[in-house]
Design a protein around this motif. Structure first.
Motif, PDB file in Angstrom:
ATOM      1  N   LYS A   1       0.909  -1.088   0.046  1.00  0.00           N
ATOM      2  CA  LYS A   1      -0.055  -0.094   0.035  1.00  0.00           C
ATOM      3  C   LYS A   1       0.863   1.291   0.048  1.00  0.00           C
ATOM      4  O   LYS A   1       1.818   1.164   0.869  1.00  0.00           O
ATOM      5  CB  LYS A   1      -1.043   0.230   1.160  1.00  0.00           C
ATOM      6  CG  LYS A   1      -1.994   1.074   1.129  1.00  0.00           C
ATOM      7  CD  LYS A   1      -3.034   1.035   2.194  1.00  0.00           C
ATOM      8  CE  LYS A   1      -4.152   1.990   2.124  1.00  0.00           C
ATOM      9  NZ  LYS A   1      -5.261   1.834   3.239  1.00  0.00           N
ATOM     10  N   PRO A   2       0.376   2.173  -0.848  1.00  0.00           N
ATOM     11  CA  PRO A   2       1.669   3.359  -1.109  1.00  0.00           C
ATOM     12  C   PRO A   2       1.478   4.318   0.204  1.00  0.00           C
ATOM     13  O   PRO A   2       0.352   4.380   0.949  1.00  0.00           O
ATOM     14  CB  PRO A   2       0.902   4.113  -2.283  1.00  0.00           C
ATOM     15  CG  PRO A   2       0.093   3.105  -3.147  1.00  0.00           C
ATOM     16  CD  PRO A   2      -0.488   2.198  -2.094  1.00  0.00           C
ATOM     17  N   ALA A   3       2.529   4.754   0.787  1.00  0.00           N
ATOM     18  CA  ALA A   3       2.600   5.809   1.737  1.00  0.00           C
ATOM     19  C   ALA A   3       3.537   6.893   1.307  1.00  0.00           C
ATOM     20  O   ALA A   3       4.549   6.900   0.899  1.00  0.00           O
ATOM     21  CB  ALA A   3       3.451   5.061   3.011  1.00  0.00           C
ATOM     22  N   ALA A   4       2.983   7.981   1.490  1.00  0.00           N
ATOM     23  CA  ALA A   4       3.593   9.258   1.297  1.00  0.00           C
ATOM     24  C   ALA A   4       4.824   9.625   2.193  1.00  0.00           C
ATOM     25  O   ALA A   4       4.937   8.972   3.282  1.00  0.00           O
ATOM     26  CB  ALA A   4       2.546  10.454   1.348  1.00  0.00           C
ATOM     27  N   CYS A   5       5.561  10.616   2.055  1.00  0.00           N
ATOM     28  CA  CYS A   5       6.540  11.163   2.989  1.00  0.00           C
ATOM     29  C   CYS A   5       7.720   9.974   3.149  1.00  0.00           C
ATOM     30  O   CYS A   5       8.176   9.986   4.456  1.00  0.00           O
ATOM     31  CB  CYS A   5       5.965  11.322   4.251  1.00  0.00           C
ATOM     32  SG  CYS A   5       4.482  12.709   4.213  1.00  0.00           S
ATOM     33  N   GLY A   6       7.843   9.110   2.132  1.00  0.00           N
ATOM     34  CA  GLY A   6       9.008   8.149   2.259  1.00  0.00           C
ATOM     35  C   GLY A   6       9.751   8.206   1.216  1.00  0.00           C
ATOM     36  O   GLY A   6       9.514   8.749   0.124  1.00  0.00           O
ATOM     37  N   VAL A   7      10.871   7.594   0.946  1.00  0.00           N
ATOM     38  CA  VAL A   7      11.795   7.431   0.070  1.00  0.00           C
ATOM     39  C   VAL A   7      11.386   6.967  -1.391  1.00  0.00           C
ATOM     40  O   VAL A   7      11.923   7.156  -2.160  1.00  0.00           O
ATOM     41  CB  VAL A   7      13.219   6.997   0.550  1.00  0.00           C
ATOM     42  CG1 VAL A   7      13.849   7.972   1.551  1.00  0.00           C
ATOM     43  CG2 VAL A   7      13.072   5.722   0.946  1.00  0.00           C
ATOM     44  N   ASP A   8      10.666   5.738  -0.829  1.00  0.00           N
ATOM     45  CA  ASP A   8       9.881   5.025  -1.986  1.00  0.00           C
ATOM     46  C   ASP A   8       8.570   5.382  -2.385  1.00  0.00           C
ATOM     47  O   ASP A   8       7.965   4.511  -3.146  1.00  0.00           O
ATOM     48  CB  ASP A   8       9.892   3.443  -1.540  1.00  0.00           C
ATOM     49  CG  ASP A   8       9.184   3.298  -0.188  1.00  0.00           C
ATOM     50  OD1 ASP A   8       8.717   4.387   0.320  1.00  0.00           O
ATOM     51  OD2 ASP A   8       8.863   2.360   0.273  1.00  0.00           O
ATOM     52  N   TRP A   9       8.021   6.523  -2.000  1.00  0.00           N
ATOM     53  CA  TRP A   9       6.608   7.237  -2.616  1.00  0.00           C
ATOM     54  C   TRP A   9       6.912   7.723  -3.755  1.00  0.00           C
ATOM     55  O   TRP A   9       7.533   8.748  -4.162  1.00  0.00           O
ATOM     56  CB  TRP A   9       6.308   8.230  -1.508  1.00  0.00           C
ATOM     57  CG  TRP A   9       5.282   9.103  -2.058  1.00  0.00           C
ATOM     58  CD1 TRP A   9       5.255  10.412  -2.232  1.00  0.00           C
ATOM     59  CD2 TRP A   9       3.847   8.656  -2.314  1.00  0.00           C
ATOM     60  NE1 TRP A   9       4.088  10.914  -2.723  1.00  0.00           N
ATOM     61  CE2 TRP A   9       3.095   9.954  -2.872  1.00  0.00           C
ATOM     62  CE3 TRP A   9       3.126   7.395  -2.493  1.00  0.00           C
ATOM     63  CZ2 TRP A   9       1.989   9.783  -3.332  1.00  0.00           C
ATOM     64  CZ3 TRP A   9       1.886   7.411  -2.789  1.00  0.00           C
ATOM     65  CH2 TRP A   9       1.240   8.587  -3.160  1.00  0.00           C
ATOM     66  N   VAL A  10       6.017   7.299  -4.745  1.00  0.00           N
ATOM     67  CA  VAL A  10       5.464   7.919  -5.938  1.00  0.00           C
ATOM     68  C   VAL A  10       4.393   7.765  -6.221  1.00  0.00           C
ATOM     69  O   VAL A  10       3.624   6.711  -5.877  1.00  0.00           O
ATOM     70  CB  VAL A  10       6.675   7.104  -7.140  1.00  0.00           C
ATOM     71  CG1 VAL A  10       6.177   7.737  -8.521  1.00  0.00           C
ATOM     72  CG2 VAL A  10       8.040   7.414  -6.800  1.00  0.00           C
ATOM     73  N   LEU A  11       3.695   8.965  -6.803  1.00  0.00           N
ATOM     74  CA  LEU A  11       2.127   8.911  -6.949  1.00  0.00           C
ATOM     75  C   LEU A  11       1.804   7.812  -7.961  1.00  0.00           C
ATOM     76  O   LEU A  11       2.158   7.717  -9.093  1.00  0.00           O
ATOM     77  CB  LEU A  11       1.883  10.007  -7.509  1.00  0.00           C
ATOM     78  CG  LEU A  11       0.384  10.661  -7.731  1.00  0.00           C
ATOM     79  CD1 LEU A  11      -0.135  10.895  -6.205  1.00  0.00           C
ATOM     80  CD2 LEU A  11       0.251  11.746  -8.540  1.00  0.00           C
TER      81      LEU A  11
ATOM     82  N   PRO B   1       4.759  21.505  -8.659  1.00  0.00           N
ATOM     83  CA  PRO B   1       5.708  20.660  -8.179  1.00  0.00           C
ATOM     84  C   PRO B   1       5.559  19.239  -8.558  1.00  0.00           C
ATOM     85  O   PRO B   1       4.389  18.943  -8.379  1.00  0.00           O
ATOM     86  CB  PRO B   1       5.997  20.917  -6.665  1.00  0.00           C
ATOM     87  CG  PRO B   1       5.348  22.510  -6.581  1.00  0.00           C
ATOM     88  CD  PRO B   1       4.262  22.374  -7.531  1.00  0.00           C
ATOM     89  N   ALA B   2       6.480  18.349  -8.640  1.00  0.00           N
ATOM     90  CA  ALA B   2       6.304  16.928  -8.714  1.00  0.00           C
ATOM     91  C   ALA B   2       5.811  16.260  -7.700  1.00  0.00           C
ATOM     92  O   ALA B   2       5.885  16.727  -6.498  1.00  0.00           O
ATOM     93  CB  ALA B   2       7.632  16.220  -9.288  1.00  0.00           C
ATOM     94  N   PRO B   3       4.689  15.674  -7.762  1.00  0.00           N
ATOM     95  CA  PRO B   3       3.732  15.041  -6.702  1.00  0.00           C
ATOM     96  C   PRO B   3       4.217  13.892  -6.127  1.00  0.00           C
ATOM     97  O   PRO B   3       3.969  12.783  -6.188  1.00  0.00           O
ATOM     98  CB  PRO B   3       2.330  14.513  -7.656  1.00  0.00           C
ATOM     99  CG  PRO B   3       2.895  14.055  -8.725  1.00  0.00           C
ATOM    100  CD  PRO B   3       4.183  14.797  -9.173  1.00  0.00           C
ATOM    101  N   VAL B   4       5.426  13.990  -5.676  1.00  0.00           N
ATOM    102  CA  VAL B   4       6.205  13.152  -4.691  1.00  0.00           C
ATOM    103  C   VAL B   4       6.602  13.771  -3.561  1.00  0.00           C
ATOM    104  O   VAL B   4       6.893  14.971  -3.350  1.00  0.00           O
ATOM    105  CB  VAL B   4       7.617  12.565  -5.526  1.00  0.00           C
ATOM    106  CG1 VAL B   4       7.392  11.900  -6.810  1.00  0.00           C
ATOM    107  CG2 VAL B   4       8.388  13.793  -5.921  1.00  0.00           C
ATOM    108  N   SER B   5       6.858  12.890  -2.305  1.00  0.00           N
ATOM    109  CA  SER B   5       7.541  13.345  -1.065  1.00  0.00           C
ATOM    110  C   SER B   5       8.894  12.502  -0.792  1.00  0.00           C
ATOM    111  O   SER B   5       8.619  11.341  -1.187  1.00  0.00           O
ATOM    112  CB  SER B   5       6.354  12.880  -0.206  1.00  0.00           C
ATOM    113  OG  SER B   5       6.140  14.291   0.771  1.00  0.00           O
ATOM    114  N   ARG B   6       9.619  13.046  -0.300  1.00  0.00           N
ATOM    115  CA  ARG B   6      10.886  12.361  -0.137  1.00  0.00           C
ATOM    116  C   ARG B   6      11.346  12.687   1.258  1.00  0.00           C
ATOM    117  O   ARG B   6      10.769  13.510   2.072  1.00  0.00           O
ATOM    118  CB  ARG B   6      11.859  13.204  -1.205  1.00  0.00           C
ATOM    119  CG  ARG B   6      12.462  14.369  -0.879  1.00  0.00           C
ATOM    120  CD  ARG B   6      13.564  14.910  -1.920  1.00  0.00           C
ATOM    121  NE  ARG B   6      13.821  16.229  -1.898  1.00  0.00           N
ATOM    122  CZ  ARG B   6      14.721  16.750  -0.929  1.00  0.00           C
ATOM    123  NH1 ARG B   6      15.176  15.765  -0.279  1.00  0.00           N
ATOM    124  NH2 ARG B   6      15.187  17.928  -0.751  1.00  0.00           N
TER     125      ARG B   6
END
Length: 380
Positions: free
Chosen positions: A354-364, A375-380
């Motif tokens: 299940k996707p989770a934002a605010c992580g290194v592996d998060w991509v929309l 801005p790109a819809p990713v969180s790092r």
């Protein structure tokens, strides 16, 4: 004025709770959706809320925290007109998706979340990140591109630890000499603790680090004995959960001859239902029946120092994102927690993918392109 750039807005993100009797069951259904919890159990838990008129204290606590956070950010020089502070919940109005949509309509494209959970675990961190991911996917399908980050865990911060220590000291002063401290947090399945943090057992480890830091701040000639115990178990008897329960612990303290106990809800930022029912109602009744002197310490959430800590972490994260090198204080454990969650941190044991934002592996995880110029819809 102090800038929070690159952030356009701040989101105070919490659990949510009902505010009227007819909201209790829909709220509990939101909380437990997809988990197969029997309706009988939901009806049992709903009685906890009906005991208080069907109104959880959490929303009022968050309204106060929201006001305090805005005040502390303004005191730090943040222009709240250009960088507004919103409040959203996972499980009840105002819902996260609706609030982020409102922020987007007001011009926000990059948001920094402040979660009202101080510790790493699936339910205390990753589940919030999953809800943020769902919200971002929904908004992206509407053509709204946003990025959301979150501040680091704050169980190790002065503004969280010191108000608890001050309240414990006051509580011990009203109890017989030799009284003990029972630090209490929400029980979770053993397997969830095993999977918490990047290396496992972060939930219990960071709680113990916070307890040790609080005890070190008491400034007493004799350091009271203390234990970390649990409340609010909700799983089937066959599933191992963290123990001992606070009720069982109180009975054990009485049998061991403890002259009294300060009950400290260290796992909670403010007076949630678990505090006002499980501790202020059930645990107090157990202590009374045992004839065990009992005092409940305050949570940190109402303290000005707590809001000041959150504001400082917001400013710190913004500075780091601008490429600066801000101070990163940590007063418990081996050092400051990470800003960005590593891959697999606090794993979802039911749905690992299940996707989770605010992580290194998060991509929309959608194919639809977002609007240009955002801005790109990713969180790092």
């Amino acid at each position: 004025m102090s800038s929070l750039k690159p952030y356009d807005a701040v989101l105070l993100l919490s659990f949510g709770g009902p505010e009227a009797p007819d909201e209790v069951m829909p709220f509990l259904e939101n909380v437990t959706r997809g988990r197969g919890i029997p309706r009988e159990r939901l009806l049992e838990v709903s009685e906890h809320y009906q005991h208080f008129g069907g109104r959880s204290p959490i929303n009022d606590e968050n309204r106060l925290l929201l006001a305090n956070l805005r005040e502390q950010l303004a005191a730090a020089g943040v222009d709240l007109e250009t960088t507004p502070v919103y409040w959203g919940n996972r499980n009840w109005a105002p819902f996260t998706t609706d609030v982020l949509r409102e922020a987007h309509e007001a011009g926000a494209r990059r948001v920094l979340a402040v979660v009202t959970s101080a510790y790493p675990s699936y339910s205390g961190c990753r589940q919030y990140r999953e809800d943020l991911a769902e919200a971002l996917v929904t908004l992206a399908h509407e053509g709204r591109s946003m990025r959301v980050d979150k501040i680091r865990h704050y169980f190790d911060q002065d503004g969280f630890l010191q108000p608890i220590a001050d309240s414990i000291r006051e509580g011990l002063g009203s109890l017989p000499a030799g009284s003990r401290i029972a630090f209490v947090t929400h029980s979770i399945p053993d397997a969830m603790d095993d999977a918490s943090g990047p290396d496992g057992n972060a939930y219990t480890t960071t709680h113990r680090q916070a307890c040790e830091a609080v005890v070190s701040r008491l400034g007493l000639d004799t350091v009271p004995e203390w234990d970390l115990v649990y409340c609010s178990r909700s799983g089937p008897p066959s599933q191992p959960w963290l123990e001992p329960d606070i009720g069982d612990h109180l009975a054990a303290l009485k049998q061991a001859g403890a002259p009294g106990v300060v009950c400290v809800p260290i796992g909670f930022v403010s007076d949630h239902m678990e505090v006002v029912f499980d501790l202020d109602t059930e645990a107090l009744e157990i202590a009374h029946d045992l004839d065990l002197p009992f005092v409940r310490a305050a949570t940190s959430g109402r303290a000005a120092a707590f809001a000041q800590t959150l504001a400082a972490l917001v400013v710190e994260r913004a500075a780091a994102e601008r490429g600066e090198n801000p101070d990163r204080p940590s007063k418990a454990g081996p050092g400051p927690w990470h800003d960005v969650c590593p891959a697999g941190c606090c794993a979802n044991l039911r749905n690992p993918d299940k996707p989770a934002a605010c992580g290194v592996d998060w991509v929309l995880p959608i194919d639809k392109p977002v609007q240009s110029g955002s801005p790109a819809p990713v969180s790092r």
